[in-house]
Design a protein around this motif. Structure first.
Motif, PDB file in Angstrom:
ATOM      1  N   ALA A   1      -7.513  -4.996   1.463  1.00 34.45           N
ATOM      2  CA  ALA A   1      -6.762  -4.718   0.097  1.00 34.45           C
ATOM      3  C   ALA A   1      -5.877  -3.314   0.364  1.00 34.45           C
ATOM      4  O   ALA A   1      -6.505  -2.496   1.121  1.00 34.45           O
ATOM      5  N   PRO A   2      -4.734  -3.119  -0.083  1.00 34.88           N
ATOM      6  CA  PRO A   2      -4.015  -1.916   0.092  1.00 34.88           C
ATOM      7  C   PRO A   2      -4.581  -0.952  -0.747  1.00 34.88           C
ATOM      8  O   PRO A   2      -4.235   0.399  -0.407  1.00 34.88           O
TER       9      PRO A   2
ATOM     10  N   SER B   1       0.787  -1.136   0.079  1.00 31.77           N
ATOM     11  CA  SER B   1      -0.159   0.122   0.007  1.00 31.77           C
ATOM     12  C   SER B   1       0.895   1.366  -0.138  1.00 31.77           C
ATOM     13  O   SER B   1       1.792   1.486   0.786  1.00 31.77           O
ATOM     14  N   PRO B   2       0.337   2.259  -0.798  1.00 31.13           N
ATOM     15  CA  PRO B   2       1.123   3.316  -0.765  1.00 31.13           C
ATOM     16  C   PRO B   2       1.145   4.138   0.683  1.00 31.13           C
ATOM     17  O   PRO B   2       1.970   5.062   0.786  1.00 31.13           O
TER      18      PRO B   2
ATOM     19  N   VAL C   1      -8.699  -0.448   1.949  1.00 33.64           N
ATOM     20  CA  VAL C   1     -10.202  -0.943   2.041  1.00 33.64           C
ATOM     21  C   VAL C   1     -10.277  -2.396   2.942  1.00 33.64           C
ATOM     22  O   VAL C   1      -9.067  -3.063   2.723  1.00 33.64           O
ATOM     23  N   THR C   2     -11.530  -2.472   3.568  1.00 30.00           N
ATOM     24  CA  THR C   2     -11.512  -3.974   3.963  1.00 30.00           C
ATOM     25  C   THR C   2     -12.828  -4.525   3.480  1.00 30.00           C
ATOM     26  O   THR C   2     -13.743  -3.529   3.642  1.00 30.00           O
TER      27      THR C   2
ATOM     28  N   ASP D   1      -5.706 -10.844   1.330  1.00 30.77           N
ATOM     29  CA  ASP D   1      -5.313 -11.181   2.640  1.00 30.77           C
ATOM     30  C   ASP D   1      -6.537 -10.941   3.667  1.00 30.77           C
ATOM     31  O   ASP D   1      -6.986 -10.020   3.520  1.00 30.77           O
ATOM     32  N   TYR D   2      -6.573 -12.019   4.509  1.00 27.74           N
ATOM     33  CA  TYR D   2      -7.512 -11.736   5.509  1.00 27.74           C
ATOM     34  C   TYR D   2      -6.883 -11.025   6.737  1.00 27.74           C
ATOM     35  O   TYR D   2      -5.892 -11.229   7.148  1.00 27.74           O
ATOM     36  N   LEU D   3      -7.744 -10.609   7.674  1.00 31.59           N
ATOM     37  CA  LEU D   3      -7.227  -9.992   9.032  1.00 31.59           C
ATOM     38  C   LEU D   3      -7.096 -11.400  10.020  1.00 31.59           C
ATOM     39  O   LEU D   3      -7.801 -12.274   9.979  1.00 31.59           O
TER      40      LEU D   3
END
Length: 513
Positions: A183-184, A22-23, A154-155, A172-174
């Protein structure tokens, strides 16, 4: 794809760790975007809720993409959205207006915004959205609204549905909540389809310690051990072309019946039925298809024309290079299966001859170049209108033939010391790894000529014009004789090949069994 033993409602979950960073990593995001999706099979749709908190403008613009990456056609996702509602953090209804694929919400406070809306999911297709009583497949570009910037973390939480015990996605999941993915940014979200329901996980395998898995719905009866063993060989041959594995996990998401396949960074969504493996011909068709979609994670997702990312989700993203991105992937699907020891030299030649006949035996080859076919696919699409069929071609047909011709040309010019593999590796290292961008048409040509060590003007004229390719000349490099006077384009080996012809033939097609 990670495996998790979970005794809660969802049971076994699959999640893929994304390579992207993620930026905003290391920074506190100014906004939090939290989506919740509730399956509603009885309504043939899903309910989506977005909770947006943090700093917001007084007028907030939300957009739904008009296409999904990997499928080069406009798709009116917005028409599937209904019952749109916006409220502030205090539950007060907010005014909003819609214009095409955009929703503008008026927001005067800083109390956060909640959106609720329904999405009809009735298109059983790898680029669409579908739900029934047994499973759900979501193409995120048609589900999740983005804001003024794509580079926003975002989740996504997927609510459980009775009897559905498995979930798979590229996200990827928490660690603290295996029903919630992260997601980044929206580019990664839109590249991560979601499959959920009464699914089956096939026996996975590792390559260089990296897990590869296959999960699907209603896959039928077939020898699962043999299939996954063959798939491992195919993937290994694809990896050998580039020599690098750029993902942490990879999975095949099989949606059951439907249509097509679409590639993603560390997964692919495919339609698959085990019954296709019952005959040798059917098995090769399935293997070629899966090899094609897998190789795309290199050739399209990473080795890519400069137009194919970063994307503009509001309009078409045309490129003249789909004959490379798609056509060369067809060539490599055949090579991957063949190099895995799963096809004969004769079968490899027959596959390529089928493409050649499909191109040459249609009048469109007199009117449209393969670069035009690529650029105009947004107009014509994969299913060309009947009135246009006689004046168009498919880059899926001419592309692999040009891939073969370029491969043979490079081998001829370098005494079989270099090949198309070297072109693909150079593009991967130079543009994906080093420059982290796509390449232009001229840059692609430059790399090809550098690898070949010679001018390739004649070859590239076959891509940019309707000039008839000199098949006899190029096929002779590999000691092959092609009958261009027949509509069947029979291909045979010459009786007395030179040592170089023999080396080139064996390098591409291998020794006959």
């Amino acid at each position: 794809m990670n495996h998790l033993n979970n005794h809660k409602t969802f049971g076994l979950f699959l999640a893929l760790l994304l390579f992207a960073v993620s930026p905003s990593q290391g920074q506190t995001p100014k906004q939090q975007w939290q989506y919740t999706v509730t399956p509603q099979p009885e309504k043939k749709g899903v309910h989506v809720q977005l909770r947006l908190s943090g700093e917001t403008e007084k007028s907030i613009l939300f957009k739904l993409p008009v296409w999904t990456p990997g499928y080069y056609q406009l798709m009116d996702f917005a028409k599937n959205v209904s019952n749109f509602k916006a409220t502030d953090g205090n539950g007060k209804m907010l005014e909003w207006k819609q214009n095409a694929n955009a929703w503008t919400v008026d927001h005067s406070s800083n109390s956060g915004v909640t959106l609720d809306y329904d999405v009809k999911t009735d298109r059983n297709f790898v680029g669409g959205n579908f739900i029934d009583q047994d499973h759900m497949f979501l193409s995120p570009a048609g589900i999740f609204l983005h804001g003024s910037t794509i580079k926003q973390p975002v989740t996504v939480t997927i609510n459980p549905y009775t009897g559905w015990t498995k979930l798979a996605s590229g996200m990827d999941y928490l660690k603290s909540d295996t029903t919630t993915y992260t997601a980044p940014d929206f580019d990664i979200l839109y590249d991560s389809p979601i499959l959920m329901g009464k699914l089956e996980t096939l026996p996975g395998f590792k390559i260089k310690g990296i897990p590869h898995n296959f999960i699907g719905y209603d896959m039928g009866n077939f020898d699962r051990i043999r299939f996954m063993g063959d798939l491992k060989k195919i993937i290994e041959s694809g990896i050998a072309v580039i020599g690098d594995i750029p993902y942490k996990h990879y999975t095949f998401l099989s949606i059951g019946a439907g249509g097509g396949g679409i590639e993603h960074l560390n997964s692919t969504a495919v339609t698959f039925k085990g019954s296709g493996l019952e005959t040798s011909r059917g098995r090769l068709k399935v293997y070629n298809f899966l090899a094609h979609e897998y190789f795309h994670h290199y050739n399209v997702k990473r080795i890519r024309p400069i137009e194919l990312g970063p994307f503009d989700y509001d309009k078409e993203n045309p490129t003249e290079l789909l004959w490379v991105s798609e056509g060369f992937s067809v060539y490599y699907e055949y090579l991957m299966v063949h190099r895995a020891g799963l096809s004969t030299p004769e079968e490899l030649i027959d596959h390529l001859r089928d493409n050649l006949m499909a191109y040459e035996n249609k009048p469109g080859h007199l009117y449209q170049s393969v670069t035009q076919s690529s650029f105009q696919t947004w107009t014509y699409g994969p299913s060309v209108k009947k009135e246009d069929a006689d004046k168009t071609i498919s880059y899926y047909d001419k592309g692999p033939i040009l891939g073969l011709m370029l491969d043979m040309k490079i081998r001829q010019e370098t005494n079989n010391k270099k090949s198309l593999d070297d072109v693909m590796r150079t593009l991967y290292k130079q543009y994906y790894k080093k420059l982290r961008r796509g390449f232009t048409s001229q840059e692609f040509r430059t790399v090809c000529e550098q690898v070949a060590g010679t001018d390739l003007n004649e070859f590239f004229s076959y891509a940019t014009t309707t000039t008839a390719p000199n098949y006899i000349k190029y096929f002779a490099y590999a000691g092959l004789d092609i009958d261009v006077k027949s509509t069947k384009f029979e291909i045979k080996r010459v009786l007395k090949p030179t040592p170089l012809q023999q080396k080139i033939y064996v390098s591409i097609f291998g020794a006959s069994k």
